[in-house]
Design a protein around this motif. Sequence first.
Motif: not given
Length: 253
Positions: A69-76, A80-82, A129-130, A179-181
């Motif tokens: 799940l993602h919070a908004g267009l730029m987030h997803v 997805s790009f990564a 992101s995790g 989550a990142h760490i």
Amino acid sequence: MFIRTEKSVKEFMSYYPIVASLVIINLSLWLIIDVLHLPIAMQLYQWGIGHNLSVFYGEYWRLITPVFLHAGLMHVLFNSFALVLFGPALEQMIGKFKFITFYLLAGLAGNIGTYIIEPTANVPHLGASGAVYGLFGIYVFMVFFRKNLIDQANAQIVLTIFVIGLVMTFIRPGINIYAHIFGFIGGFALGPIMLTKALPFYAGRIRKKRKSNDISFDPNRWKKRQLTQKIKKNAFWIILGILVLFGIFNRLL
């Protein structure tokens, strides 16, 4: 390794089906929830979003469902790009089953870390992101302990983008730092297991599976090869530029 040379989306999907499927799931859920607002959308969102207090009371599935799940267009788009950037090489190197297992475990590590730090937090969280930072983790493991799997140029790309991402993690608001760490730690820790019998990435390995009758003479093949070489030489700046653009758009929206 991190520059896409596939001729079409169909070709990319045939080469890297797990990465393609994950991207489709991410975008589809975003479309259903954020754009179409289908009747099931809110139920999916409320059922799947990360929420430590709910996990505390037994809703353990929330340790994995937020990955999709993602919070908004730029987030997803960013996640997805990564995934499209860093996922294909690893999928080929360790295989489909190991890759999806690794991706889910890295995402799980990020959410478990978030839960351990604040087990009764009443703040929702979501995003892949995790799992994405888990990809950074396993590539960083390669850089230091499996140098035979990654060349110096790609190692530089991974380390530079990871450092930039780490800095952004701490200076941008609304980021799930834990989550990142913990996603990164999980990816790094899984390296010795997941990279057992792994082979260095080689794009031609997949293309060799094509039937011989699919091979035809291309009069522009030398021009295409020169263009590909130029792209590879400037891979770092191309990737960095795209990330900067994503950051600018995210500020504007």
